[in-house]
Design an enzyme around this catalytic site. Structure first.
Site, mmCIF file in Angstrom:
data_model
loop_
_atom_site.group_PDB
_atom_site.id
_atom_site.type_symbol
_atom_site.label_atom_id
_atom_site.label_comp_id
_atom_site.label_asym_id
_atom_site.label_seq_id
_atom_site.Cartn_x
_atom_site.Cartn_y
_atom_site.Cartn_z
ATOM 1 N N LYS A 196 0.858 -1.185 0.000
ATOM 2 C CA LYS A 196 0.000 0.000 0.000
ATOM 3 C C LYS A 196 0.892 1.232 0.000
ATOM 4 O O LYS A 196 1.721 1.406 0.900
ATOM 5 C CB LYS A 196 -0.896 -0.017 1.239
ATOM 6 C CG LYS A 196 -1.796 1.202 1.345
ATOM 7 C CD LYS A 196 -2.758 1.071 2.517
ATOM 8 C CE LYS A 196 -3.651 2.289 2.626
ATOM 9 N NZ LYS A 196 -4.556 2.183 3.780
ATOM 10 N N LYS A 248 -2.255 -1.440 -3.812
ATOM 11 C CA LYS A 248 -3.129 -0.277 -3.710
ATOM 12 C C LYS A 248 -2.311 1.000 -3.808
ATOM 13 O O LYS A 248 -1.279 1.066 -3.130
ATOM 14 C CB LYS A 248 -3.834 -0.357 -2.356
ATOM 15 C CG LYS A 248 -4.792 0.747 -2.047
ATOM 16 C CD LYS A 248 -5.349 0.519 -0.675
ATOM 17 C CE LYS A 248 -6.274 1.674 -0.341
ATOM 18 N NZ LYS A 248 -6.773 1.600 0.993
HETATM 19 C C1 PBG Z 1 -6.855 3.448 5.645
HETATM 20 C C2 PBG Z 1 -7.428 3.349 4.275
HETATM 21 C C3 PBG Z 1 -7.369 4.330 3.287
HETATM 22 C C4 PBG Z 1 -8.028 3.816 2.172
HETATM 23 C C5 PBG Z 1 -8.490 2.558 2.507
HETATM 24 N N1 PBG Z 1 -8.102 2.272 3.817
HETATM 25 C C6 PBG Z 1 -6.840 5.698 3.338
HETATM 26 C C7 PBG Z 1 -5.440 5.931 3.666
HETATM 27 O O1 PBG Z 1 -4.615 5.024 3.764
HETATM 28 O O2 PBG Z 1 -5.115 7.106 3.817
HETATM 29 C C8 PBG Z 1 -8.193 4.530 0.871
HETATM 30 C C9 PBG Z 1 -9.211 3.965 -0.055
HETATM 31 C C10 PBG Z 1 -9.580 4.873 -1.156
HETATM 32 O O3 PBG Z 1 -8.965 5.946 -1.349
HETATM 33 O O4 PBG Z 1 -10.524 4.529 -1.874
HETATM 34 N N2 PBG Z 1 -7.449 2.550 6.525
#
Ligand code: PBG
Length: 324
Positions: A196, A248
């Site tokens: 991520k 992601k």
């Molecule tokens: C954090 C989380 C995020 C997203 C999913 N889980 C945001 C981040 O890491 O700042 C983003 C998902 C999206 O932008 O659609 N738990």
């Protein structure tokens, strides 16, 4: 003309193109992310995410039923609590908005639709970080793991089939697996957000969960310039017991999806995140591109890169399109 190969021969008609097409979208491989707002009396539109809402109990139930009947593979739930605190303790409560939402979803579709619960503290902390902070204000990795273990048991007890570990703490998969197994929860599936990235494309999501993030997530999410690090993260997560790994965001990281899918023998998921969707929605609303074609092409490219599973806010809509 002395042309020996004529690739256009296979592109002549819809039927010919369909016959030789390698990558097909499949609604069963799609995950629909949904938001549930504690205390909401009606669905609340999210300004930066056209077509996406913070759900109430009844609109969540309707969304889950619609997704299931359209053939969507899974629904992933994010809770938006009305109270936050420094340690995100509400995330571990048995009556948290997320635990309630899992029960509401399971009441509708039972075993026919796997429900994923987001396992992360950011929606529940006042500072908006994915973990708890130490005395210096830095995210405390190991103290966070203890909180994740408590949260995991709450979510599994509520009936979550799959836990989505999105916090990017070191050792989170192993810690959660250990806590679950110790309680006999050996069947709870772990979907690890293995690779991520610290991405600008999460912008609209922060509205969706009313994030109060101070600073950024660069000390735990990955640097966009790295790819070897993704392989390392994935290797560690699989070794710790991840059943599914996720990359992601999606579109800006297609190369990472390809590398990861070549590396592992567990299913690979990719998350087409909020900013990726809003970008297309905004361009389409401005008349700059054909919305449906852009959506299908985007998801197809993610699958072609190597993703077995795709999380997308368009999951139900695309499932309906595929059924047509
Ligand atoms: C954090 C989380 C995020 C997203 C999913 N889980 C945001 C981040 O890491 O700042 C983003 C998902 C999206 O932008 O659609 N738990």
């Amino acid at each position: 003309m002395d042309i020996h190969e004529r690739p256009r021969r296979l592109r002549q008609t819809d039927g010919m193109r369909r016959l030789v097409r390698q990558v097909h979208l499949n609604s069963g491989n799609l995950i629909l992310p949904v938001f549930v707002r504690e205390g909401a009396s009606q669905p609340i539109a999210i300004g930066s995410m056209p077509g996406v809402f913070q759900h109430t109990q009844s609109s969540l139930k309707a969304a889950v039923n619609e997704a299931a009947s359209a053939g969507v593979g899974s629904v992933m739930i994010f809770g938006v609590p009305s109270h936050k605190d420094a340690n995100g303790d509400a995330a571990c409560a048995h009556d948290s908005i997320l635990a309630d939402a899992i029960r509401w979803a399971k009441e509708e579709t039972g075993d026919s639709l796997p429900i994923i619960a987001d396992l992360c503290l950011d929606e529940f902390t006042t500072h908006g970080h994915c973990g708890v902070l130490d005395a210096n204000g830095n995210v405390d990795n190991d103290a966070t793991l203890a909180q994740y273990q408590r949260m995991a048991l709450t979510l599994a007890d509520a009936g979550a089939d799959i836990l989505g570990l999105s916090g990017m703490m070191d050792g989170q998969v192993g810690a959660v697996r250990k806590a679950l197994d110790a309680q006999g929860k050996i069947d709870t599936v772990l979907l690890a957000y293995a690779a991520k990235y610290a991405s600008a494309f999460y912008g609209p999501f922060r509205d969706a969960v009313e994030s109060t993030l101070e600073g950024d997530r660069k000390s735990y999410q990955q640097d966009p310039g790295n790819v070897n690090e993704a392989i390392r993260e994935v290797r560690l997560d699989v070794a710790e017991g991840a059943d599914i790994v996720m990359v992601k965001p999606g579109l800006p990281y297609l190369d990472v999806i390809t590398r990861v899918s070549a590396e592992v023998d567990v299913p690979v998921a990719a998350y087409v995140v909020s900013g990726e969707s809003s970008m297309i929605e905004a361009a389409a609303a401005a008349g700059m591109l054909d919305r449906e074609r852009a959506i299908l092409e985007t998801l197809t490219s993610v699958k072609r890169a190597g993703a077995d599973i795709i999380a997308t806010y368009w999951a139900t809509e695309v499932a309906h399109l595929l059924n047509r």
